[in-house]
Design a protein around this motif. Structure first.
Motif, PDB file in Angstrom:
ATOM      1  N   UNK A  82      35.964  30.840  39.803  1.00  0.00           N
ATOM      2  CA  UNK A  82      37.074  30.684  40.747  1.00  0.00           C
ATOM      3  C   UNK A  82      36.642  31.270  42.089  1.00  0.00           C
ATOM      4  N   UNK A  83      36.519  30.422  43.119  1.00  0.00           N
ATOM      5  CA  UNK A  83      36.030  30.933  44.403  1.00  0.00           C
ATOM      6  C   UNK A  83      37.022  31.885  45.069  1.00  0.00           C
ATOM      7  N   UNK A  84      38.322  31.683  44.874  1.00  0.00           N
ATOM      8  CA  UNK A  84      39.299  32.638  45.415  1.00  0.00           C
ATOM      9  C   UNK A  84      39.161  33.997  44.720  1.00  0.00           C
ATOM     10  N   UNK A  85      38.839  33.972  43.421  1.00  0.00           N
ATOM     11  CA  UNK A  85      38.663  35.208  42.654  1.00  0.00           C
ATOM     12  C   UNK A  85      37.438  35.968  43.145  1.00  0.00           C
ATOM     13  N   UNK A  86      36.340  35.264  43.341  1.00  0.00           N
ATOM     14  CA  UNK A  86      35.116  35.889  43.852  1.00  0.00           C
ATOM     15  C   UNK A  86      35.365  36.492  45.218  1.00  0.00           C
ATOM     16  N   UNK A  87      36.036  35.749  46.085  1.00  0.00           N
ATOM     17  CA  UNK A  87      36.354  36.226  47.422  1.00  0.00           C
ATOM     18  C   UNK A  87      37.238  37.480  47.360  1.00  0.00           C
ATOM     19  N   UNK A  88      38.248  37.459  46.497  1.00  0.00           N
ATOM     20  CA  UNK A  88      39.152  38.607  46.372  1.00  0.00           C
ATOM     21  C   UNK A  88      38.417  39.836  45.854  1.00  0.00           C
ATOM     22  N   UNK A 129      37.540  46.925  50.691  1.00  0.00           N
ATOM     23  CA  UNK A 129      38.724  47.742  50.935  1.00  0.00           C
ATOM     24  C   UNK A 129      38.656  49.068  50.188  1.00  0.00           C
ATOM     25  N   UNK A 130      37.938  49.075  49.083  1.00  0.00           N
ATOM     26  CA  UNK A 130      37.749  50.310  48.325  1.00  0.00           C
ATOM     27  C   UNK A 130      36.982  51.363  49.097  1.00  0.00           C
ATOM     28  N   UNK A 189      45.549  37.822  50.869  1.00  0.00           N
ATOM     29  CA  UNK A 189      45.972  38.108  52.245  1.00  0.00           C
ATOM     30  C   UNK A 189      45.516  39.518  52.647  1.00  0.00           C
ATOM     31  N   UNK A 190      44.345  39.607  53.266  1.00  0.00           N
ATOM     32  CA  UNK A 190      43.732  40.897  53.566  1.00  0.00           C
ATOM     33  C   UNK A 190      44.602  41.793  54.444  1.00  0.00           C
ATOM     34  N   UNK A 191      45.207  41.209  55.478  1.00  0.00           N
ATOM     35  CA  UNK A 191      46.054  41.994  56.381  1.00  0.00           C
ATOM     36  C   UNK A 191      47.255  42.596  55.655  1.00  0.00           C
TER      37      UNK A 191
END
Length: 91
Positions: free
Chosen positions: A9-15, A22-23, A68-70
């Motif tokens: 899942x490309x959204x999963x990899x990106x997240x 962010x960590x 949504x990073x922001x």
């Protein structure tokens, strides 16, 4: 922080990559759960996630699909306090 992911899942990899970055700014413990595991299935159904990944902060829904990073950065700042000086300078 909990992330429920699917393989390939490309959204999963990106997240997952974004959460790793962010960590470095915020202190949180990341729990990764596979969407095909029983717990992953339960969380997806409970939060009615239309897409993967499902991201939860302290058990509360943050997003499903593209992260949504922001929004997440604001939630982390409100939950955990201000980000470190180095990340505040880059924001």
């Amino acid at each position: 922080m909990t992330v429920v992911v699917l393989a390939a899942c490309h959204f999963c990899t990106d997240a997952e990559e974004a959460l790793e970055l962010l960590g470095h700014e915020f202190r949180f413990r990341l729990t990764r759960i596979d969407a095909v595991d029983p717990l992953g299935q339960e969380l997806l159904q409970r939060h009615r996630a239309a897409m993967s990944p499902l991201v939860l902060l302290n058990g509360r829904f943050v997003s499903s699909g593209r992260l949504p990073r922001g929004k997440l950065r604001k939630l982390l700042a409100a939950t955990a306090g201000a980000p470190s000086v180095s990340s505040a300078a880059t924001s």
